[in-house]
Design a protein around this motif. Structure first.
Motif, short mmCIF file in Angstrom:
data_model
loop_
_atom_site.label_atom_id
_atom_site.label_comp_id
_atom_site.label_asym_id
_atom_site.label_seq_id
_atom_site.Cartn_x
_atom_site.Cartn_y
_atom_site.Cartn_z
N THR A 252 23.85 7.16 -33.07
CA THR A 252 24.14 5.88 -32.50
C THR A 252 25.10 5.86 -31.48
OG1 THR A 252 24.05 4.73 -34.57
CG2 THR A 252 24.95 3.53 -32.82
N LEU B 149 24.16 5.30 -27.74
CA LEU B 149 25.15 4.17 -26.66
C LEU B 149 25.68 4.86 -25.65
CD1 LEU B 149 26.73 2.31 -29.50
CD2 LEU B 149 25.05 1.77 -28.14
N TRP C 153 16.88 -0.90 -33.14
CA TRP C 153 16.90 -1.29 -31.92
C TRP C 153 15.57 -2.50 -31.76
CZ3 TRP C 153 13.07 -1.32 -27.98
CH2 TRP C 153 13.21 -1.83 -26.73
N VAL D 152 20.90 -4.04 -26.70
CA VAL D 152 21.86 -3.19 -27.13
C VAL D 152 23.21 -3.89 -27.05
CG1 VAL D 152 22.98 -0.94 -26.53
CG2 VAL D 152 20.67 -0.90 -26.37
#
Length: 553
Positions: A132, A136, A196, A452
């Protein structure tokens, strides 16, 4: 309505009717709670006297930044319902309670979405934190670089994300270790992507719901705000009861007869003073052998009040005035740059209303020196709440001089930012075989970056102070009132300007007629008053509004 009354005073959210002719401004302001524009756009609605401050948060945490609807609904709800809040300015021409209820409803819709996204973030993100964080990082780099005006920098940001995806595929194909950690590493690469896609479906569904409400409010379909948490189902629900009382308190303050004069800003909530006409003459007995019969300022004001009730009537059947609101106002002076107001308190005030006997005392006694002042106001709310015309009348007697002053105030429409309807995202691209022509391409309602952003923000919504510190907030202009904070001047709209200017002459003549009648009844020579009144009747026909509060005439 009382602040701490029973359930008969206020029970549940009150939804205004769409046929009452005064909800355009209310619904326009309420629609901001459902918008998904960038938060910086709120600055477009600033006017000459009131500016909204956008606090950007931490520069390295732009992924936590709220959009306009999120920041607006949270800021308005906190400012107008928060415990220990400062006094509010009345929103003439709008219903602040309805706007707040829509802010609460929008917060509720987003909270339900964030609860689902939080679950996804835990299952697909937190449990597989290494993968993750890598994803990100890629999105954050892409977002930061893409903001640069250089197109090459934007392409570089996309290339970074593609490179991370390529490395992830290579990592899955050629795993550097085996066993449990191999399977965990594969899941750490894949599960954030699965999360997602899952989150994208939830975000799109919520975005459609919010946009439908945004469009419905501006289309006049009367979208109601559902705030079930404001209706206590049993006496033990203290939070719901507190919210119910806060909404009731907001409604009571909206009905207050106390307003504030802030110098060049005019009377807050009513707009700047655009015109002023004064009739001032000596009180001379009509019969030199007899004295004037004693009377008070209140006697003149009462006669004017009764005569103003006849404004909607006329000798010709040609439409004319709509029924105005006629009220006695207590005006408190504050500094031009004051950031807060303080409402009158004590035994002469009940539920934000100054009592009648106190109003009479102020009218008769507080005419010179420090203290509050009395004004009689006649107010029209026109153009479905987009225009508020207020004419204020005050009567003073100093020594042997009687002065009757009439001032005009006008509050214009809410800024066009609040009246724009949602548009489907799209862009113009060149045609493949006809590059000199373009075609419109529809874009996704919710972008990858937006998914996101929402997924990352969701787990932090349980503690707003941390989220506000990271992503930033908006600071509402103080002293705050929903209607005047984002109002434009009415003079740019020809018909609105005409309505404001036309209202002055009839009101002035009614005021003078009623006052002169009282003077005659009490043995005052009214010849000079009549001459002065005729002169003012000519002056009031000047078609140009001024800036009377600046005293630059």
């Amino acid at each position: 309505m009382t602040v701490d009354g029973g359930y008969a005073d206020f029970f549940g959210p009150q939804v205004p009717r769409t046929d009452d002719g005064g909800q355009t401004a209310t619904f326009a302001l309420a629609s901001a709670a459902y918008r998904d524009n960038p938060v910086e756009e709120i600055k477009k609605a600033d006017n000459e006297w009131h500016q909204t401050t956008v606090n950007p948060g931490r520069s390295w945490a732009t992924i936590f930044r709220p959009n306009l609807g999120e920041a607006f609904s949270r800021a308005v709800a906190d400012r107008m319902l928060g415990s220990g809040r400062k006094p509010l300015i009345q929103s003439f021409g709008a219903e602040p309670q309805v706007v707040v209820e829509h802010c609460l409803a929008a917060n509720g819709i987003r909270k339900a979405r964030d609860n689902k996204l939080t679950m996804i973030s835990v299952v697909c993100g937190l449990l597989f934190l290494p993968g993750t964080l890598v994803w990100l990082l890629g999105f954050q780099i892409r977002t930061t670089v893409a903001k640069a005006e250089n197109k090459q920098a934007g392409a570089l940001g996309t290339a970074v994300l593609v490179a991370i995806a390529a490395l992830a595929v290579l990592f899955l194909v050629k795993m550097p270790f085996s066993g449990f950690w191999a399977w965990y590493a594969r899941a750490a690469v894949l599960m954030p992507v699965v999360g997602w896609f899952w989150a994208k479906r939830i975000c799109e569904s919520t975005a459609r719901d919010l946009r439908e409400r945004w469009d419905g409010l501006l289309s006049g379909s009367g979208v109601g705000a559902k705030v079930p948490e404001a209706v206590p189902s049993n006496p033990g629900e203290t939070a719901a009861e507190q919210l119910r009382q806060s909404l009731a308190k907001l409604g009571a303050e909206q009905q207050s007869n106390s307003v504030f004069y802030a110098g060049p800003k005019g009377i807050l909530g009513m707009g700047t003073r655009w015109g002023s006409w004064q009739l001032a003459e000596n009180l001379v007995p009509a019969d030199p052998t007899r004295e004037i019969h004693p009377f008070r300022s209140w006697d003149v004001v009462k006669a004017v009040h009764d005569q103003l009730r006849m404004l909607e009537r006329g000798p010709l059947n040609t439409g004319g005035f709509t029924k105005p609101s006629i009220r006695h106002w207590i005006v408190t002076p504050i500094g031009e740059n004051a950031k807060a107001v303080s409402r009158p308190e004590g035994t002469d005030v009940e539920a934000y209303q100054v009592k009648s006997h106190a109003i009479q005392d102020i009218c008769n006694k507080q005419q010179f020196g420090a203290g509050d002042r009395h004004y009689l106001g006649v107010q029209w709310t026109l153009w479905d709440g987009q225009l508020v015309i207020t004419m204020l009348i005050t009567v003073t007697v100093l020594h042997e001089t009687l002065r009757i002053e009439v001032t005009g105030h006008a509050l214009g429409p809410v800024n066009s930012l609040f009246t724009t309807k949602p548009e489907a995202p799209s862009k113009e691209v060149a045609k493949s075989f006809k590059p000199w022509e373009t075609r419109k391409v529809m874009l996704p309602l919710v972008t990858a970056n937006e998914v996101v952003r929402l997924a990352v923000r969701a787990p932090l919504t349980w503690y707003p102070p941390l989220l506000n510190w990271l992503g930033g907030t908006i600071a509402l202009p103080e002293p705050f009132g929903l209607r005047h904070a984002w109002a434009d001047q009415p003079w740019r709209h020809r018909f609105m300007a005409d309505d404001a200017l036309r209202a002055a002459a009839p009101v002035l003549r009614v005021v003078h007629s009623a006052a002169i009648r009282v003077l005659e009844e009490n043995g005052v020579d009214t010849e000079k008053f009549g001459t002065r009144s005729a002169f003012l009747s000519t002056a009031v026909q000047d078609p140009t509004p001024g800036k009377a509060d600046l005293y630059n005439a």
